[in-house]
Design a protein around this motif. Structure first.
Motif, PDB file in Angstrom:
ATOM      1  N   VAL A  60       4.265  -6.377  14.967  1.00  0.00           N
ATOM      2  CA  VAL A  60       3.844  -5.088  14.395  1.00  0.00           C
ATOM      3  C   VAL A  60       4.617  -4.792  13.121  1.00  0.00           C
ATOM      4  N   CYS A  64       2.812  -4.312   9.489  1.00  0.00           N
ATOM      5  CA  CYS A  64       2.980  -3.095   8.680  1.00  0.00           C
ATOM      6  C   CYS A  64       3.631  -3.410   7.332  1.00  0.00           C
ATOM      7  N   TYR A  65       4.516  -4.398   7.322  1.00  0.00           N
ATOM      8  CA  TYR A  65       5.115  -4.809   6.051  1.00  0.00           C
ATOM      9  C   TYR A  65       4.047  -5.340   5.097  1.00  0.00           C
ATOM     10  N   LEU A  67       0.846  -4.563   5.161  1.00  0.00           N
ATOM     11  CA  LEU A  67       0.007  -3.437   4.758  1.00  0.00           C
ATOM     12  C   LEU A  67       0.612  -2.664   3.602  1.00  0.00           C
ATOM     13  N   CYS A  68       1.934  -2.527   3.598  1.00  0.00           N
ATOM     14  CA  CYS A  68       2.608  -1.711   2.584  1.00  0.00           C
ATOM     15  C   CYS A  68       2.959  -2.505   1.334  1.00  0.00           C
ATOM     16  N   SER A 137      12.660  -2.119   4.790  1.00  0.00           N
ATOM     17  CA  SER A 137      12.197  -1.800   6.142  1.00  0.00           C
ATOM     18  C   SER A 137      12.034  -3.063   6.976  1.00  0.00           C
ATOM     19  N   LEU A 183       8.533   1.618  10.966  1.00  0.00           N
ATOM     20  CA  LEU A 183       7.090   1.365  11.057  1.00  0.00           C
ATOM     21  C   LEU A 183       6.295   2.554  10.527  1.00  0.00           C
ATOM     22  N   LEU A 186       6.432   2.481   6.684  1.00  0.00           N
ATOM     23  CA  LEU A 186       5.569   1.433   6.134  1.00  0.00           C
ATOM     24  C   LEU A 186       4.106   1.834   6.227  1.00  0.00           C
ATOM     25  N   PHE A 187       3.699   2.356   7.380  1.00  0.00           N
ATOM     26  CA  PHE A 187       2.298   2.713   7.577  1.00  0.00           C
ATOM     27  C   PHE A 187       1.903   3.912   6.710  1.00  0.00           C
ATOM     28  N   ALA A 190       1.727   2.885   2.739  1.00  0.00           N
ATOM     29  CA  ALA A 190       0.705   1.917   2.326  1.00  0.00           C
ATOM     30  C   ALA A 190      -0.441   2.594   1.565  1.00  0.00           C
TER      31      ALA A 190
END
Length: 290
Positions: A60, A64-65, A67-68, A137, A183, A186-187, A190
């Motif tokens: 996860v 998320c990394y 995505l961002c 992160s 998390l 990051l989310f 993004a």
């Protein structure tokens, strides 16, 4: 940029938002391949801190990394024209900023007990870095997962509770104090990075400057007639005379096609702003086609 792929797609009618959303979806789809490979490596080699019950948290975090970080790198696209240069520069920058930020907070964690004045600085860095540096992160999250694993191992094997000064024995690796906050950052950032890239594409805060610069360059091109070719000047005088005569007599101009005061200026741009001396390709051309 070397193949003008983006330019060609925009010319076909694709909007900038559609182009970047499609690119984002495709890049995330490709990112899933190395993500799955990393998960398989951790599982096959049985890395204690990153396998077993900790593997979902690692996956996860990596997802998320991606995505961002992907839209964050999109924002730096205008600064480069060569793909290889952009690739090397961004890799070095990400390694440097990620390592430096994680190392700085880790060192202050170890010394803030002896130097209390470091604690507010460390708290400030831990509050700001997750919102600005996705690579921080990622690095900090992996460290927290490993640290949490060995704290849980101490409670499981030796019955020693070390979480929250001995009040908690086990913590989920997805808990807020372990990777949950990272998390969330990051989310949440993004879509902000993606929106920033769209604002850059639409010329946010630079459109007015571009229009003003274009007006100044156009007026300068019209005034710059020092080296005008005699034939071009003669044609301009002929067209002007013909237009004045037609206006005085109330008749139409003899020429079927008229081009008056045509100017074209090329300006080298970097990061949306002009850089370097402008090049005037056409300077106030006036001509007619009978």
């Amino acid at each position: 940029k070397p193949t003008s792929g983006k330019h060609q797609q925009l010319l076909t009618g694709i909007t900038p938002m559609m182009y970047w959303l499609n690119s984002y979806a495709w890049d995330i789809f490709n990112y899933l391949v190395p993500l799955v490979c990393c998960g398989l490596i951790f599982a096959i080699f049985r890395v204690d801190a990153y396998s077993g019950s900790n593997l979902p948290a690692v996956l996860v975090l990596l997802f998320c990394y991606g995505l961002c970080m992907t839209p964050a790198m999109y924002c730096l696209e205008p600064a480069f024209s060569v793909a290889s240069t952009a690739y090397v520069t961004l890799i070095v920058t990400n390694i440097f900023t990620g390592t430096l930020s994680v190392l700085a907070t880790s060192v202050m964690d170890g010394y803030q007990g002896e130097l209390p004045q470091l604690k507010p600085i460390n708290d400030f860095c831990k509050a700001v870095f997750p919102w600005m540096l996705p690579n921080y992160s990622l690095g900090r999250g992996l460290i927290n997962i490993a640290t949490n694993h060995y704290m849980n191992y101490a409670a499981e094997e030796f019955g020693v509770c070390v979480h929250d000064r001995g009040t908690v024995c086990f913590k989920n690796p997805l808990a807020w104090g372990v990777t949950g906050k990272l998390l969330f950052c990051l989310f949440a950032t993004a879509p902000l990075w993606l929106m920033l890239r769209l604002l850059i594409e639409w010329g946010f805060c630079t459109r007015g400057l571009r229009q003003r610069a274009a007006q100044l360059l156009s007026s300068e091109a019209r005034r710059s007639v020092d080296n005008e070719d005699p034939a071009v000047a003669a044609e301009a005088r002929r067209v002007d005379t013909s237009m004045q005569a037609a206006k005085a007599s109330g008749s139409s101009v003899a020429d079927h096609l008229l081009i008056t005061d045509l100017s074209k200026t090329f300006v080298k741009r970097r990061c949306g702003l002009s850089s370097g001396k402008p090049f005037h390709a056409v300077r106030g051309i006036t001509c007619g086609v009978p």
